[in-house]
Design an enzyme around this catalytic site. Structure first.
Site, PDB file in Angstrom:
ATOM      1  N   GLU A  37      -3.488   4.361   8.185  1.00 52.90           N
ATOM      2  CA  GLU A  37      -1.860   4.746   7.588  1.00 52.90           C
ATOM      3  C   GLU A  37      -1.937   6.026   8.093  1.00 52.90           C
ATOM      4  O   GLU A  37      -2.442   6.420   8.380  1.00 52.90           O
ATOM      5  CB  GLU A  37      -1.858   4.529   6.005  1.00 52.90           C
ATOM      6  CG  GLU A  37      -2.753   5.674   5.546  1.00 52.90           C
ATOM      7  CD  GLU A  37      -2.428   6.216   4.687  1.00 52.90           C
ATOM      8  OE1 GLU A  37      -0.685   7.150   4.787  1.00 52.90           O
ATOM      9  OE2 GLU A  37      -3.132   6.979   3.577  1.00 52.90           O
TER      10      GLU A  37
ATOM     11  N   LYS B 272       9.339   8.521   5.114  1.00 53.78           N
ATOM     12  CA  LYS B 272       8.184   8.239   5.022  1.00 53.78           C
ATOM     13  C   LYS B 272       8.298   6.738   3.830  1.00 53.78           C
ATOM     14  O   LYS B 272       9.852   6.176   3.484  1.00 53.78           O
ATOM     15  CB  LYS B 272       7.619   8.693   3.709  1.00 53.78           C
ATOM     16  CG  LYS B 272       6.683   8.160   2.334  1.00 53.78           C
ATOM     17  CD  LYS B 272       6.792   8.687   1.323  1.00 53.78           C
ATOM     18  CE  LYS B 272       5.710   8.302   0.306  1.00 53.78           C
ATOM     19  NZ  LYS B 272       5.284   8.989  -0.883  1.00 53.78           N
TER      20      LYS B 272
ATOM     21  N   VAL C 275       0.322   3.528   2.282  1.00 52.91           N
ATOM     22  CA  VAL C 275      -0.632   2.194   2.129  1.00 52.91           C
ATOM     23  C   VAL C 275       0.148   1.178   2.106  1.00 52.91           C
ATOM     24  O   VAL C 275      -0.233   0.082   2.670  1.00 52.91           O
ATOM     25  CB  VAL C 275      -1.262   2.804   0.322  1.00 52.91           C
ATOM     26  CG1 VAL C 275      -2.192   1.393   0.143  1.00 52.91           C
ATOM     27  CG2 VAL C 275      -2.375   4.090   0.720  1.00 52.91           C
TER      28      VAL C 275
ATOM     29  N   ALA D  51       4.406   2.056  -4.674  1.00 54.50           N
ATOM     30  CA  ALA D  51       4.774   0.380  -4.722  1.00 54.50           C
ATOM     31  C   ALA D  51       2.974  -0.289  -4.038  1.00 54.50           C
ATOM     32  O   ALA D  51       3.087  -1.573  -3.835  1.00 54.50           O
ATOM     33  CB  ALA D  51       5.629   0.202  -3.608  1.00 54.50           C
TER      34      ALA D  51
ATOM     35  N   LYS E 236      -5.124   9.046  -6.266  1.00 51.46           N
ATOM     36  CA  LYS E 236      -4.829  10.628  -6.116  1.00 51.46           C
ATOM     37  C   LYS E 236      -4.710  11.422  -7.708  1.00 51.46           C
ATOM     38  O   LYS E 236      -4.070  10.494  -8.810  1.00 51.46           O
ATOM     39  CB  LYS E 236      -3.436  10.720  -5.275  1.00 51.46           C
ATOM     40  CG  LYS E 236      -3.299  10.543  -4.069  1.00 51.46           C
ATOM     41  CD  LYS E 236      -2.737  11.075  -3.372  1.00 51.46           C
ATOM     42  CE  LYS E 236      -1.630  10.705  -3.037  1.00 51.46           C
ATOM     43  NZ  LYS E 236      -1.178   8.983  -2.531  1.00 51.46           N
TER      44      LYS E 236
END
Ligand code: PSU
Ligand code: MN
Length: 298
Positions: free
Chosen positions: A22, A83, A103, A138, A156
């Site tokens: 990614e 992003k 991702v 998402a 995370k």
């Protein structure tokens, strides 16, 4: 129509193992100039393990599967890099914008390109306080409908890990620990939550992928969770998490800015300690994803 780098085109045509990478981690997850170095290193790690790296991003409205060095630089250094999660892709494409993919978006594009292995740092998930903010990445719903094998260091640690694991269960996303029964906590080896299944080798994971196919349970993602080798100091992590979340709320950071804000807060305030860990994570996950891709092709 996506644009394929020559290297990825060749690997696809000859049916060789490929690992998707990614690009949000490059543009929004790591500071400059380290981000470009890491992006290049990660690609060489995948190559040394016998697979082809396909870093995915959107440049001037075109989807790129595999970035040439010039485009990798653009994603790492450009001032106009958005992003993009899945829902943003078509909008940025029509507007001819450049964007790094999360991702969710990377998994979508990789699957469309016929690539089934993917490495990242940490998944997005349910944010702390989501009961009020409804902030859930998402990434979770994307993994429930995209059949990729994704290697990560858990979710995370800025997230509500318990809630994230419950959502993954509901969404029928399978998780195996790599040499562990603890769900990794990104900067920390153990998030405090356990996982039922573990695998000890890339070959075992390849066998598991064949079984998923046989049983037709391969229509959602498989998460391979690998803990970082040398984790962050626990006390430092706990104190930055507390002050970081407070800073985000005080500055009214919301939506897709939350994750980049907190990652940058950690990197700055830990004086590079969280950055070292984040780099280790992405490198070792890319290595394992390549080993799994190779084992699954045998
Ligand atoms: N892992 C990292 N650094 C990152 C990310 C993952 O080590 O920056 C990115 C991924 O692209 C992931 C995104 O999809 O953070 C999640 O963002 P959000 O919480 O807004 O869905
Ligand atoms: Mn969010």
């Amino acid at each position: 129509m996506a644009i394929y780098s020559p290297e990825v085109r060749k690997a696809l045509d000859s049916g060789r193992p490929i690992v998707a990478l990614e690009s949000t981690i490059i543009s929004h997850g790591l500071p400059r100039p380290t981000n470009l170095e890491v992006a290049r290193d990660v690609e060489s790690i995948v190559r040394s393990a016998g697979a082809t790296p396909a870093t995915i991003a959107m440049i001037d409205g075109d989807v790129h599967i595999g970035l040439t060095d010039e485009y990798l630089e653009r994603i790492a250094q450009g001032s106009d890099i958005h992003k993009a999660t899945t829902r943003d892709l078509a909008i940025f494409a029509a507007q001819k914008k450049s964007a790094a993919t999360t991702v969710a978006a990377t998994a979508h594009l990789a699957h469309q390109a016929g690539i089934s292995f993917f490495a990242t740092g940490g998944l997005g998930g349910v944010h702390q306080g989501a009961q009020e903010t409804w902030d859930e990445s998402a990434d979770l719903t994307a993994l429930s409908r995209i059949p990729v094998t994704i290697v990560c260091a858990g979710a995370k640690s800025i997230l509500d890990i318990g809630a994230t694991l419950e959502r993954l269960e509901t969404l029928s996303v399978a998780i195996v620990g790599y040499k562990t029964n603890s769900f990794p906590g990104f900067y920390l080896k153990n998030s405090g939550f356990s996982i039922e299944h573990r695998c000890e080798s890339p070959e075992e994971i390849a066998a598991l992928l064949r079984a998923r196919k046989d049983l037709s349970t391969d229509n959602s993602a498989l998460i391979v969770a690998q803990p970082v080798d040398k984790e962050m100091d626990h006390a430092l992590h706990a104190s930055l998490l507390k002050s970081g979340l407070a800073a985000a709320s005080q500055k009214h950071i919301t939506g897709k800015s939350v994750t980049p804000f907190l990652l940058e807060y950690f990197h700055t305030e830990s004086k590079g300690e969280s950055l070292r860990v984040n780099i280790d994570i992405i490198k070792s996950n890319s290595h394992l994803a390549a080993q799994i891709a190779v084992a699954a092709h045998l």
